[in-house]
Enzyme design. Sequence first.
Site, PDB file in Angstrom:
ATOM      1  N   GLU A 261      28.915  -3.795  31.852  1.00 33.19           N
ATOM      2  CA  GLU A 261      27.773  -4.670  31.589  1.00 33.19           C
ATOM      3  C   GLU A 261      27.740  -5.655  32.749  1.00 33.19           C
ATOM      4  O   GLU A 261      28.432  -6.660  32.751  1.00 33.19           O
ATOM      5  CB  GLU A 261      28.014  -5.356  30.243  1.00 33.19           C
ATOM      6  CG  GLU A 261      26.751  -5.668  29.500  1.00 33.19           C
ATOM      7  CD  GLU A 261      26.205  -6.994  29.929  1.00 33.19           C
ATOM      8  OE1 GLU A 261      25.354  -6.978  30.855  1.00 33.19           O
ATOM      9  OE2 GLU A 261      26.620  -8.012  29.398  1.00 33.19           O
ATOM     10  N   CYS A 295      23.524 -13.106  32.146  1.00 28.54           N
ATOM     11  CA  CYS A 295      23.137 -11.883  32.850  1.00 28.54           C
ATOM     12  C   CYS A 295      21.704 -11.516  32.498  1.00 28.54           C
ATOM     13  O   CYS A 295      21.057 -10.776  33.223  1.00 28.54           O
ATOM     14  CB  CYS A 295      24.107 -10.751  32.565  1.00 28.54           C
ATOM     15  SG  CYS A 295      24.352 -10.492  30.846  1.00 28.54           S
TER      16      CYS A 295
HETATM   17  C1  UN1 Z   1      25.588 -12.150  29.143  1.00 25.67           C
HETATM   18  O1  UN1 Z   1      24.974 -12.990  29.778  1.00 25.67           O
HETATM   19  O2  UN1 Z   1      26.628 -11.623  29.596  1.00 25.67           O
HETATM   20  O3  UN1 Z   1      20.834 -11.843  25.608  1.00 25.67           O
HETATM   21  C2  UN1 Z   1      25.226 -11.735  27.777  1.00 25.67           C
HETATM   22  C3  UN1 Z   1      21.528 -12.829  25.750  1.00 25.67           C
HETATM   23  C4  UN1 Z   1      22.854 -12.888  25.050  1.00 25.67           C
HETATM   24  C5  UN1 Z   1      23.885 -12.139  25.783  1.00 25.67           C
HETATM   25  C6  UN1 Z   1      23.995 -12.381  27.233  1.00 25.67           C
HETATM   26  N1  UN1 Z   1      22.768 -12.415  23.719  1.00 25.67           N
HETATM   27  O4  UN1 Z   1      21.194 -13.766  26.421  1.00 25.67           O
END
Ligand code: UN1
Length: 504
Positions: A261, A295
């Site tokens: 990820e 992310c």
């Molecule tokens: C991340 O930034 O690694 O969608 C995960 C989102 C969160 C997860 C982000 N539920 O912003």
Amino acid sequence: MRDVLARLGLAETNPGAYAGAALEGGYAGRVESLNPSDNAVLAAVELATVAQYDKVVSEAARAYKEWRMLPAPKRGEIVRQMAEALRERKEDLGALVSLEVGKIRAEGQGEVQESIDIADFAVGLSRQLYGLSMHSERPRHRMYEQWHPLGVVGVITAFNFPNAVWAWNAMLAAVCGDTVVWKPSLKAPLTAIATHKVCEQVLAKNGWSGVFGLVIGGDKDVGETMIHDTRLPLISATGSTRMGRRIGTVVAERFGRSLLELGGNNAIIVEKDADLALALRGVLFGAVGTAGQRCTTTRRVLIHKDVYGELVPKLVTAWKQCRIGDPLAEGTLVGPLIDAQAVETFEHALSAAVAQGGKILVGGKRVDRPGNFVEPAIVEARADMAICREETFAPILYVMPYDTLEQAIDWQNDVPQGLSSSIFTDSFRSAETFLSASGSDCGIANVNIGTSGAEIGGAFGGEKETGGGRESGSDAWKAYMRRQTNTLNWGRDLPLAQGITFDV
Ligand code: UN1
């Protein structure tokens, strides 16, 4: 602050290796966890050695042999108790997230809520690890598939979700019958220790030890050993594309599985028929939330040329009104970046953007106070600027006008990453175009919602350089199990498949 740490069982210096309980002595140096709001030391952690890592994995492998034979719903019952324990500690854990990585209070609490939600999800899942059954072509034969656990799962997490990303993996892995060894970011070791302790207490109360291990160690020694370790059939890793490329390659070479990820470069398309008030809020949360360090952060907004002139000034006004400051103070919307290095990266990206022809419309400066605070920036840009194809883990939003939806979708997809994407439109046709096979190429595609803040119920992850992994909801649990196809003959003959006869 000291109260929060003490209530979560954190000392001034904490051991960095846990096989259930902490391992004693012989550590490899120490790391200090700094509060990004003032760069003061919160507490220190002793770094695990490779030998200690080895011990944690051995314990997890030992625990696995028994854990895998505990019926899944009984494992689910223990995870249910973890959800309860996390609920009880939500406020403190959330505050610790704010202290250690600078998330505003609501986001720190929200992160722990995600852990609770995934634990609840995993409890239900523990009674639903379904396999298919199929009709055999041979008489008196039964064919079906069942799902077995994989073994010890390695989980590597980033600083930006120091509690929830582990939970997405660990709660599913636990009900699936795996045991887990966690290597968290060295930028957020305290949240990892506190989270581990909360769940470990539940395991201990139920007579288990070694189901969850924690190793806080360096990438070069502990990290490299971990990804090469054939005792770990699956490595689930969240972080940069550079890190994921290394992990994916090493793990593939030993025929392990990886669940990656990695980076995102998420865009929102705003059509001319969009509800602009809605779009404004979606873009604001997506771009400025978590100070641009998700992310799923919105990094680009592609705006139809007919509404560009109306929306951009509204964005600029909203950016000017964002309250930057102490993440735990009432009314703060933007906390600090994780460290001084992140501030430099932010500044470099902005200089590159300007050198490539971009124009800073608002923000972009350091805030004159201790800590790693910056003003979120909006940059008027062009899709072909090289910097717009990179993920800068900071609050920089590139805005650009487009002519046709086709062009906007092309631009949106024309980046190496493929995590999240959104369109704001009131047109059914535009929405469906965006969601179709010729639309967004991302793992997540939303309509009239921003790019971040995904719910745990869906599979989370993305394509291309995002790494292809799926975590969290839907059938992501399958990544933590191995499929076995079983054929049983309850007749007195031995018919062969494909009509083959093989008699003497
Ligand atoms: C991340 O930034 O690694 O969608 C995960 C989102 C969160 C997860 C982000 N539920 O912003």
